[in-house]
Write a protein that holds these residues in place. Sequence first.
Motif, PDB file in Angstrom:
ATOM      1  N   ARG A  67     -11.341   5.254   0.924  1.00  0.00           N
ATOM      2  CA  ARG A  67     -11.386   4.886   2.348  1.00  0.00           C
ATOM      3  C   ARG A  67     -10.005   4.594   2.910  1.00  0.00           C
ATOM      4  O   ARG A  67      -9.739   4.806   4.102  1.00  0.00           O
ATOM      5  CB  ARG A  67     -12.300   3.675   2.547  1.00  0.00           C
ATOM      6  CG  ARG A  67     -11.861   2.424   1.809  1.00  0.00           C
ATOM      7  CD  ARG A  67     -12.873   1.308   1.906  1.00  0.00           C
ATOM      8  NE  ARG A  67     -13.106   0.895   3.273  1.00  0.00           N
ATOM      9  CZ  ARG A  67     -13.454  -0.334   3.632  1.00  0.00           C
ATOM     10  NH1 ARG A  67     -13.627  -1.273   2.728  1.00  0.00           N
ATOM     11  NH2 ARG A  67     -13.651  -0.635   4.884  1.00  0.00           N
ATOM     12  N   ASP A  68      -9.083   4.094   2.082  1.00  0.00           N
ATOM     13  CA  ASP A  68      -7.736   3.752   2.546  1.00  0.00           C
ATOM     14  C   ASP A  68      -6.691   4.774   2.133  1.00  0.00           C
ATOM     15  O   ASP A  68      -5.486   4.560   2.333  1.00  0.00           O
ATOM     16  CB  ASP A  68      -7.341   2.374   2.004  1.00  0.00           C
ATOM     17  CG  ASP A  68      -8.265   1.271   2.507  1.00  0.00           C
ATOM     18  OD1 ASP A  68      -8.657   1.340   3.686  1.00  0.00           O
ATOM     19  OD2 ASP A  68      -8.614   0.370   1.717  1.00  0.00           O
ATOM     20  N   ALA A  69      -7.132   5.905   1.551  1.00  0.00           N
ATOM     21  CA  ALA A  69      -6.190   6.959   1.174  1.00  0.00           C
ATOM     22  C   ALA A  69      -5.693   7.673   2.427  1.00  0.00           C
ATOM     23  O   ALA A  69      -6.339   7.653   3.479  1.00  0.00           O
ATOM     24  CB  ALA A  69      -6.870   7.949   0.239  1.00  0.00           C
ATOM     25  N   PRO A  70      -4.520   8.316   2.354  1.00  0.00           N
ATOM     26  CA  PRO A  70      -4.024   9.075   3.515  1.00  0.00           C
ATOM     27  C   PRO A  70      -5.048  10.119   3.970  1.00  0.00           C
ATOM     28  O   PRO A  70      -5.792  10.684   3.164  1.00  0.00           O
ATOM     29  CB  PRO A  70      -2.750   9.743   2.977  1.00  0.00           C
ATOM     30  CG  PRO A  70      -2.312   8.879   1.838  1.00  0.00           C
ATOM     31  CD  PRO A  70      -3.574   8.354   1.221  1.00  0.00           C
ATOM     32  N   LEU A  94      -6.986  13.046  -7.995  1.00  0.00           N
ATOM     33  CA  LEU A  94      -6.827  12.392  -6.691  1.00  0.00           C
ATOM     34  C   LEU A  94      -7.467  11.012  -6.693  1.00  0.00           C
ATOM     35  O   LEU A  94      -6.917  10.054  -6.132  1.00  0.00           O
ATOM     36  CB  LEU A  94      -7.448  13.256  -5.592  1.00  0.00           C
ATOM     37  CG  LEU A  94      -6.721  14.548  -5.223  1.00  0.00           C
ATOM     38  CD1 LEU A  94      -7.525  15.321  -4.176  1.00  0.00           C
ATOM     39  CD2 LEU A  94      -5.324  14.245  -4.687  1.00  0.00           C
ATOM     40  N   ASP A  95      -8.622  10.922  -7.328  1.00  0.00           N
ATOM     41  CA  ASP A  95      -9.322   9.638  -7.379  1.00  0.00           C
ATOM     42  C   ASP A  95      -8.490   8.594  -8.132  1.00  0.00           C
ATOM     43  O   ASP A  95      -8.359   7.444  -7.690  1.00  0.00           O
ATOM     44  CB  ASP A  95     -10.682   9.825  -8.047  1.00  0.00           C
ATOM     45  CG  ASP A  95     -11.531   8.580  -7.988  1.00  0.00           C
ATOM     46  OD1 ASP A  95     -11.943   8.196  -6.888  1.00  0.00           O
ATOM     47  OD2 ASP A  95     -11.781   7.985  -9.055  1.00  0.00           O
ATOM     48  N   ARG A  96      -7.923   8.991  -9.269  1.00  0.00           N
ATOM     49  CA  ARG A  96      -7.112   8.043 -10.056  1.00  0.00           C
ATOM     50  C   ARG A  96      -5.876   7.586  -9.287  1.00  0.00           C
ATOM     51  O   ARG A  96      -5.475   6.424  -9.375  1.00  0.00           O
ATOM     52  CB  ARG A  96      -6.685   8.687 -11.373  1.00  0.00           C
ATOM     53  CG  ARG A  96      -7.808   8.849 -12.387  1.00  0.00           C
ATOM     54  CD  ARG A  96      -7.264   9.200 -13.764  1.00  0.00           C
ATOM     55  NE  ARG A  96      -6.476  10.427 -13.748  1.00  0.00           N
ATOM     56  CZ  ARG A  96      -6.983  11.638 -13.946  1.00  0.00           C
ATOM     57  NH1 ARG A  96      -8.288  11.780 -14.174  1.00  0.00           N
ATOM     58  NH2 ARG A  96      -6.206  12.705 -13.932  1.00  0.00           N
ATOM     59  N   ARG A  97      -5.298   8.497  -8.518  1.00  0.00           N
ATOM     60  CA  ARG A  97      -4.045   8.160  -7.837  1.00  0.00           C
ATOM     61  C   ARG A  97      -4.256   7.359  -6.560  1.00  0.00           C
ATOM     62  O   ARG A  97      -3.487   6.430  -6.269  1.00  0.00           O
ATOM     63  CB  ARG A  97      -3.281   9.444  -7.518  1.00  0.00           C
ATOM     64  CG  ARG A  97      -1.947   9.200  -6.818  1.00  0.00           C
ATOM     65  CD  ARG A  97      -1.163  10.471  -6.647  1.00  0.00           C
ATOM     66  NE  ARG A  97       0.100  10.211  -5.953  1.00  0.00           N
ATOM     67  CZ  ARG A  97       0.983  11.148  -5.624  1.00  0.00           C
ATOM     68  NH1 ARG A  97       0.741  12.423  -5.954  1.00  0.00           N
ATOM     69  NH2 ARG A  97       2.094  10.839  -4.974  1.00  0.00           N
ATOM     70  N   TYR A  98      -5.288   7.689  -5.807  1.00  0.00           N
ATOM     71  CA  TYR A  98      -5.381   7.135  -4.456  1.00  0.00           C
ATOM     72  C   TYR A  98      -6.532   6.149  -4.238  1.00  0.00           C
ATOM     73  O   TYR A  98      -6.550   5.462  -3.204  1.00  0.00           O
ATOM     74  CB  TYR A  98      -5.525   8.272  -3.435  1.00  0.00           C
ATOM     75  CG  TYR A  98      -4.292   9.124  -3.303  1.00  0.00           C
ATOM     76  CD1 TYR A  98      -3.184   8.674  -2.595  1.00  0.00           C
ATOM     77  CD2 TYR A  98      -4.232  10.391  -3.883  1.00  0.00           C
ATOM     78  CE1 TYR A  98      -2.047   9.463  -2.460  1.00  0.00           C
ATOM     79  CE2 TYR A  98      -3.112  11.187  -3.770  1.00  0.00           C
ATOM     80  CZ  TYR A  98      -2.006  10.726  -3.057  1.00  0.00           C
ATOM     81  OH  TYR A  98      -0.882  11.500  -2.934  1.00  0.00           O
ATOM     82  N   SER A  99      -7.485   6.068  -5.142  1.00  0.00           N
ATOM     83  CA  SER A  99      -8.634   5.196  -4.874  1.00  0.00           C
ATOM     84  C   SER A  99      -8.294   3.737  -5.133  1.00  0.00           C
ATOM     85  O   SER A  99      -7.376   3.408  -5.895  1.00  0.00           O
ATOM     86  CB  SER A  99      -9.827   5.602  -5.732  1.00  0.00           C
ATOM     87  OG  SER A  99      -9.577   5.342  -7.095  1.00  0.00           O
ATOM     88  N   THR A 100      -9.031   2.886  -4.470  1.00  0.00           N
ATOM     89  CA  THR A 100      -8.916   1.440  -4.669  1.00  0.00           C
ATOM     90  C   THR A 100     -10.293   0.870  -4.978  1.00  0.00           C
ATOM     91  O   THR A 100     -11.317   1.508  -4.716  1.00  0.00           O
ATOM     92  CB  THR A 100      -8.357   0.752  -3.407  1.00  0.00           C
ATOM     93  OG1 THR A 100      -9.196   1.095  -2.283  1.00  0.00           O
ATOM     94  CG2 THR A 100      -6.928   1.199  -3.129  1.00  0.00           C
TER      95      THR A 100
END
Length: 541
Positions: free
Chosen positions: A204-207, A242-248
């Motif tokens: 939700r908070d990823a670019p 992408l999930d590992r890098r950008y998810s919170t």
Amino acid sequence: MGFDWDLVADVVVVGFGAAGAAAALEAATGGAQVLALDRFTGGGASALSGGIIYAGGGTSVQREAGVADTPEAMLAYLEREVGDAVTPDTLRRFVDESPAMIEWLKGNGVPFEASLCPYKTSYPNDSYYLYYSGSEISGAFRDIPAAQRGHRVKGKGTSGKRLTGPLAASASRLGVRVEMLTRATKLLLDDTGSVIGVECRTLRDAPGRVRDRYTRMAKIAAKPGIYYPPLRHALEKRLDALDRRYSTVIRVLARRGVVVSAGGFIANRAMVREYAPEYRGGLALGTTGDDGSGIVMARAAGAATDRMGNVSAWRFLLPPSAFTGAVLVDKAGARVIDETRYGAAVGHALITEHGGNGWLLADDGLMRTAIGQIGKQGAWFQRGQFEAMRRTAIRGATLEEVAAKAGIDAAGLRATVEAHNAAIDSGAPDPVGKPSEFTKPVCTGPFWLLDVGIKPSLTNPCPMLTLGGVLVDEHTGAVKSAAGKDIPGLYAAGRTAVGICSESYVSGLSLADCVFSGRRAGRSAAGASAPALDQATVEGN
């Protein structure tokens, strides 16, 4: 036990396919504030499906089409078809509520059409939207009044998205919030063992560019990736990166309950190997999200599971409808099953009784009829499957020649054909019980053998889906523990849970069960009393 909560709702729904949308709609109708979480952008396997709802007993669509049906006939058929997947009382409720379910779907914008398919098929083309979607006219069920109960949602191609789209829109109008690109990873419990929330990883908070890229890849992985597993696997790796890098990580408080409707586990090859090893190598009928995560989360919270080894494997012989008159044989040349049976019954027989081996025998006249029919009767994917089988078919001037080329026992094939033809000539019952109106003598060569065996294949794949899941209370949808007790605050629906089709499947029964079980769970969760949460639980430590 205290948590820091990022989002709060009365009812939290995990997975926003048909079951999740039905649960969200009922919970919102019951006055609950509802938040749905979806790993991708909603729809799930339901959106990829053919959009068939198994319904009967006199639905408005049946009546408009002039189809006579009764609840008693529908119940009699399902009792024999689905066995003891659910209790007799639950099956009776499912049947009795069937006409009202169609009206509920219509009321939420789902389109149907009363156009009868005039021939037996596994899935009708875009000209028809009501058909025999199971084995109703097959020999094993001929003592039960048959009726067309496959209600195809109206739309071009595989029309599942015309089911999930209107349900999602209706839920939005009722105020249901949806957090997309949000993967539930853990159910959160209080000190008493009650489920009070969900821990998630979210983009939700990823670019925005990352979210857009993730969404595009997820759509491709879902379809056409479902038909080409190497593409899906490659995209899954990129999605995970992408999930590992950008998810919170976020935590969501559920004041009344959590409904888990995250699908089955056909996309989790390790789970398939563990529970149903004989079903490896099929086409995973679902999305990447059908990885069993909902079942695993529920089990970590104490849930009991059942029928985990039950998998529905589909080997469709139709269209063309001429193939109702063909003869399905195994490696010994022996008959396999009544060729008019639904594809899941054919697949089950091939895998469990014939080592996955099967060839469809047609003589020259029948094959010519089939070739003439497929263009008019088949949808695009059915035409493609037929042409692939036709290109790889084995032909021979005699039964012995074609059997030798295929590696089939020639004497066994000859004996099977002679018994088949003799029964037709004498008016005796077909050796495997096929109704007489569908039997055709095998007469004139060249003879064709089309390989319909269950094996990994990109040209003629075998679609599969899992049927087992967590045990639930059949009146409320509450998840059961190993001790047989309700787990407070936890409900399940769809293929995450054991349901109507968990023993045996025919087209439309899973989606119908998704709606039936999803509505049940949503009503129960909305009506549940909110647990007495202390301030530390609500606000965190």
